[in-house]
Design a protein around this motif. Sequence first.
Motif, mmCIF file in Angstrom:
data_model
loop_
_atom_site.group_PDB
_atom_site.id
_atom_site.type_symbol
_atom_site.label_atom_id
_atom_site.label_comp_id
_atom_site.label_asym_id
_atom_site.label_seq_id
_atom_site.Cartn_x
_atom_site.Cartn_y
_atom_site.Cartn_z
ATOM 1 N N PRO A 1 0.829 -1.192 0.000
ATOM 2 C CA PRO A 1 0.000 0.000 0.000
ATOM 3 C C PRO A 1 0.866 1.245 0.000
ATOM 4 O O PRO A 1 1.882 1.312 0.683
ATOM 5 N N GLY B 1 -10.527 7.763 4.111
ATOM 6 C CA GLY B 1 -9.408 7.868 5.029
ATOM 7 C C GLY B 1 -9.741 7.376 6.426
ATOM 8 O O GLY B 1 -8.942 7.548 7.346
ATOM 9 N N THR C 1 0.355 8.087 1.682
ATOM 10 C CA THR C 1 -0.101 9.364 1.164
ATOM 11 C C THR C 1 0.213 10.457 2.155
ATOM 12 O O THR C 1 0.410 10.202 3.335
ATOM 13 N N LYS D 1 -2.309 2.980 2.835
ATOM 14 C CA LYS D 1 -3.646 2.762 2.303
ATOM 15 C C LYS D 1 -3.957 1.274 2.210
ATOM 16 O O LYS D 1 -3.099 0.450 1.925
ATOM 17 N N TRP E 1 -7.061 -0.919 8.561
ATOM 18 C CA TRP E 1 -7.414 -0.253 7.305
ATOM 19 C C TRP E 1 -6.981 1.201 7.429
ATOM 20 O O TRP E 1 -7.360 1.884 8.363
ATOM 21 N N ASN E 2 -6.157 1.666 6.497
ATOM 22 C CA ASN E 2 -5.566 3.009 6.575
ATOM 23 C C ASN E 2 -4.753 3.185 7.852
ATOM 24 O O ASN E 2 -4.838 4.192 8.547
ATOM 25 N N GLN F 1 -4.515 12.484 5.451
ATOM 26 C CA GLN F 1 -5.398 11.449 5.957
ATOM 27 C C GLN F 1 -6.639 11.305 5.085
ATOM 28 O O GLN F 1 -7.660 10.791 5.519
ATOM 29 N N SER F 2 -6.556 11.784 3.840
ATOM 30 C CA SER F 2 -7.609 11.571 2.848
ATOM 31 C C SER F 2 -8.976 11.995 3.360
ATOM 32 O O SER F 2 -9.966 11.318 3.148
ATOM 33 N N ASP G 1 -13.985 4.772 0.793
ATOM 34 C CA ASP G 1 -12.776 5.078 1.559
ATOM 35 C C ASP G 1 -12.594 6.588 1.622
ATOM 36 O O ASP G 1 -12.290 7.234 0.618
#
Length: 328
Positions: A30, A153, A33, A187, A175-176, A36-37, A151
Amino acid sequence: MSTRILRSIVMAGSLLATMTAMAAGPAGAPSATASQSGAKRPAGVPADYVRTSMGYFHPSCIQTVGAGERILGGGKIAKADGTIREYAACKSPRYLLTSGKKIDVGEKVRKVRDETVVYASMLADMYLDPAKGGVETFAMTWKVPKNPTVDTGQFLSFNMSAVLNEIYMQIETDWNGDDEQGGSVNKGWTASPWNCCDDGTIFRGIPIPLQAGDEVTGYIVYMQSSRDYNVLVIANGKSSILKTPHYTDFANEVWGGGFTGAGVQDCDSQLPASRSVDFSLGQLMTNSGKSVTEQFVPYYDKNPAEALQCPGFNITINPATKINTISY
C-alpha cells in the motif's frame, strides 16, 4: 508449547530476513499518502501527529522496530548484529483518539481503551486468575474482512492484545493504518505488531501489506531464554515481530478479538462489507502450566450519541468452538 506454535515461530525466523526489504516498500505494498484523505481528527491535535489505535502520537515518540531487533527499554534497542541503537525519550504529549484529550508525558491512563476509541469499540475480554500465573502463549487466527465500499481515510482496526499493567502488546489488522511520517497512511489493509506505551513511546513492527480474505495469525509468546515477549504476526507468507521487555511481570489480561474505528461517518459504506470477523483461539497457556478456565466476556465502549449511528455492533462468544465474532 505446542508443535504448531513452535513450527510457526521457526517459520517466522526464516521469514524475518525479508522484512528489511519490506521496509523499503515492496512491490504491491500500500502506498503512503501525505494526508489522511479527508479523515477528521479532534480539535487541538497537532497536524503532524500520527493517528494510531492508541491515540495520536508525535512522530518522535513512535519507534519502528526492524527485523532481528529487540526492545531493551530505557531508550535502547538491540540491533540484529548485537550493537545498540538509542532513541530519545518521548518529550511530547499524546492525544486520545476520540476526545483529543491531551495526556502529558508521564501521565498514566488507567484504561487506555476507555477513552481512545471512537464510535463503537468492542472486544472479547478475559482476566486471568493471578494465582494461576500470567500469559505464556496466546495465539489467535482471523481473516481480513472485505474492503469498505467507500474510503474517506477512515481508520479501522481489528486486533488481539495482551495487557501488562499499562503496557499493551497488540497485533492489529488495520485499514488506513498510519506510519510514522507525520500523519501519512498506509492505504488499504496491513498487519503489524505494536507495543504501547513505555514512558510515552509506542513501538511498531514492520507492517505487512494484506488483501481482503488473507488469513492472519497472531502470537504473543513469553520466551524463557531471553525473558521477553515475542509479539508476532504471520500473514500472506510474511511475518513481523516485536521482541519486547518482560517489564518484571507477566500479562494478566487478553483481548481475544477487538475492533476500534475512527473517522467513520457512514456505518454502511465505511465499515468492511463482510459485516463480521471471526477470531479463533488457537492456544492460551499460562507460565505456571495451569489450565485457563476463565471465559471471554464481551466488552463494549460506546459514546451513546455516536453508537446510535452504528446500532449493529455486537460480540458473540462461543466457548465450544473457541470463536469470538465481531459483527457490525
